[in-house]
Design an enzyme around this catalytic site. Structure first.
Site, PDB file in Angstrom:
ATOM      1  N   HIS A   1      56.061  52.187  49.793  1.00 41.98           N
ATOM      2  CA  HIS A   1      57.227  53.035  49.145  1.00 41.98           C
ATOM      3  C   HIS A   1      58.608  52.695  49.852  1.00 41.98           C
ATOM      4  O   HIS A   1      59.447  52.842  49.065  1.00 41.98           O
ATOM      5  CB  HIS A   1      56.880  54.414  49.112  1.00 41.98           C
ATOM      6  CG  HIS A   1      55.946  54.732  47.889  1.00 41.98           C
ATOM      7  ND1 HIS A   1      56.014  54.511  46.526  1.00 41.98           N
ATOM      8  CD2 HIS A   1      54.580  54.905  47.910  1.00 41.98           C
ATOM      9  CE1 HIS A   1      55.106  54.646  45.926  1.00 41.98           C
ATOM     10  NE2 HIS A   1      54.145  55.120  46.619  1.00 41.98           N
TER      11      HIS A   1
ATOM     12  N   ARG B   1      40.821  35.837  38.119  1.00 40.02           N
ATOM     13  CA  ARG B   1      42.018  34.819  38.214  1.00 40.02           C
ATOM     14  C   ARG B   1      41.778  34.153  39.702  1.00 40.02           C
ATOM     15  O   ARG B   1      42.270  32.734  39.731  1.00 40.02           O
ATOM     16  CB  ARG B   1      43.195  35.856  38.456  1.00 40.02           C
ATOM     17  CG  ARG B   1      43.459  36.432  37.068  1.00 40.02           C
ATOM     18  CD  ARG B   1      45.037  37.200  37.406  1.00 40.02           C
ATOM     19  NE  ARG B   1      46.038  36.182  37.323  1.00 40.02           N
ATOM     20  CZ  ARG B   1      47.336  36.402  37.377  1.00 40.02           C
ATOM     21  NH1 ARG B   1      47.592  37.741  37.530  1.00 40.02           N
ATOM     22  NH2 ARG B   1      48.082  35.292  37.424  1.00 40.02           N
TER      23      ARG B   1
ATOM     24  N   TYR C   1      40.854  28.507  41.768  1.00 41.39           N
ATOM     25  CA  TYR C   1      40.185  27.463  42.716  1.00 41.39           C
ATOM     26  C   TYR C   1      39.177  26.585  42.011  1.00 41.39           C
ATOM     27  O   TYR C   1      38.572  25.728  42.583  1.00 41.39           O
ATOM     28  CB  TYR C   1      39.718  28.159  43.631  1.00 41.39           C
ATOM     29  CG  TYR C   1      40.637  28.966  44.548  1.00 41.39           C
ATOM     30  CD1 TYR C   1      41.637  28.215  45.220  1.00 41.39           C
ATOM     31  CD2 TYR C   1      40.455  30.585  44.689  1.00 41.39           C
ATOM     32  CE1 TYR C   1      42.746  29.084  45.981  1.00 41.39           C
ATOM     33  CE2 TYR C   1      41.183  31.231  45.511  1.00 41.39           C
ATOM     34  CZ  TYR C   1      42.286  30.581  46.030  1.00 41.39           C
ATOM     35  OH  TYR C   1      43.392  31.225  46.804  1.00 41.39           O
TER      36      TYR C   1
END
Length: 436
Positions: free
Chosen positions: A225, A334, A339
């Site tokens: 943050h 993903r 790969y």
């Protein structure tokens, strides 16, 4: 137990009633009654004649009587055996009568008898009411060994159980802790020995680990943050400079690094939100979670020139946090698309009370010794390869946290002849994990 058995071996022979011992007062009085009868009968006889005396006396409580003079001449009611002869040799003081058990009879003596100025020694043999079991054991070593085993084995088993039961409980608890279940409660053992100290130490260790992990997660969230604000200012400054001075290679490099930093901070914040997620789950169809993920994955696969295969969407519904579960499935999918050489295949099935999802690619795979480390934050199999793909090393860590919150597991396996297989297992019944 060895000391107890050794003590028993030493003490048992001393307890053998066949050992020569002093005649008790009660037994001496009983035997003296017979001796007094024989003394009175001997007073009226010119010569000591045992058969004649017994015929005159009538039945006596003593089975056998043996009278020996100073010349070792013996008068008796039955032929003396070797035990009687040995007893006569061992006990020859009438002022201190002795006793010895022999089989089922009691030998006692000597008692003095005066007749015509001559001293005689009286030995008595009395039948015992029952045969001694103790004597039967002493006479047979195998029986002694068997009895010792019958006595010691339950004690040894009791001691072994007392030691092994808490140790096994500790072993199970420590195995759960090693698997990441830091909410595991160590069994409270009312013991003040080493096992109790070990349980207390493990409890203290788990509390310390839990506190450190909570502080680490809080620190990670706070840092993420705090970094977000200066990063926003950097992006704004970079945009203003570009507007005033126009594009340049240096500005492009700065913009690229800012984008990477923004992605990293975004992943850190996502990991922090997953770890501190407190909203209640909802009953949600798996198809509604998978459909948008597969649409985006199919578009990405087409852009990369690869193929994505998957069966028809499942009709199951489970309790879940849809956003968390979507992120948990999307991240390894993903990675597989990044790969894979040519294709990625998805498969799902219902296995008992578990829903299983498999994501398989045909890429180079991962060294087997690194498979378990894939789900650690910031772990990279190949730093150069991750630099090319732009990975932050947090995708699978986020998926692991999300799956764990659903009470499931995620694991990686190499696929023959090459490739990687990610397996996600989600329980169909409610079994959500609490915050560590």
């Amino acid at each position: 137990m060895l000391l107890l058995m050794l003590a028993a071996v030493i003490i048992l022979p001393t307890l053998d009633p066949r050992n020569l011992s002093t005649l008790p007062e009660s037994e001496q009085q009983q035997q003296q009654f017979v001796v007094d009868i024989l003394s009175r009968l001997a007073e009226h006889s010119l010569e000591l004649n045992l058969p004649a005396m017994l015929q005159e006396a009538g039945p006596l409580s003593i089975k056998d009587i043996y009278i020996r003079d100073n010349e070792n001449t013996i008068q008796s009611t039955s032929k003396p055996d070797k035990e009687i002869m040995r007893f006569m040799l061992d006990s020859d003081d009438p002022t201190s009568p002795k006793m010895r058990h022999n089989d089922s009879r009691l030998l006692a003596g000597p008692f003095a008898l005066e007749h015509r100025g001559k001293t005689y020694f009286i030995y008595l043999s009395r039948q015992l009411e029952s045969h001694s079991l103790f004597l039967a054991l002493l006479d047979h070593p195998i029986r002694i060994l068997t009895t010792a085993m019958l006595v010691s084995t339950p004690l040894c088993l009791l001691m072994a159980w007392r030691l092994s039961r808490p140790t096994l409980a500790l072993q199970k608890a420590v195995s759960r802790i090693a698997a990441g279940e830091l909410n595991t409660v160590i069994p409270h053992m009312q013991r003040r020995d080493e096992v109790g100290s070990l349980a207390a130490s493990i409890n203290h260790m788990v509390e310390t680990l839990r506190s450190m992990i909570i502080e680490q997660k809080r620190l990670l969230s706070d840092i993420s943050h705090e970094l977000r604000s200066p990063l926003t200012r950097m992006q704004l400054a970079q945009s203003l400079i570009r507007r005033k001075q126009g594009p340049s290679p240096e500005l492009e490099r700065i913009a690229h690094d800012i984008a990477k930093l923004d992605t990293l901070i975004g992943d850190l914040l996502t990991l922090s939100r997953v770890q501190q997620h407190n909203e209640p789950p909802q009953y949600y169809p798996l198809a509604d979670v998978l459909e948008p993920i597969l649409e985006d994955a199919g578009f990405e696969a087409g852009e990369r020139g690869k193929q994505l295969f998957y069966p028809s969407l499942p009709s199951l519904s489970i309790e879940m946090w849809p956003d968390l579960l979507a992120r948990a499935i999307e991240n390894p999918l993903r990675n597989a698309l990044k790969y894979a050489d040519q294709q990625v295949t998805l498969a799902w099935r219902k296995d008992d009370r578990v829903w299983v999802l498999e994501i398989v690619d045909d890429g180079p795979g991962v060294p087997s010794e690194l498979l378990d480390k894939l789900f650690f934050p910031f772990f990279r199999v190949d730093n150069a390869r991750n630099a090319q793909t732009g990975g932050t090393g947090l995708g699978l860590a986020i998926a692991t946290e999300a799956i764990a919150r659903h009470g499931g597991t995620i694991s990686a396996h190499n696929q023959a002849p090459h490739g990687l297989r990610i397996v996600i297992r989600l329980p169909l019944s409610r079994r959500f994990s609490s915050l560590a």
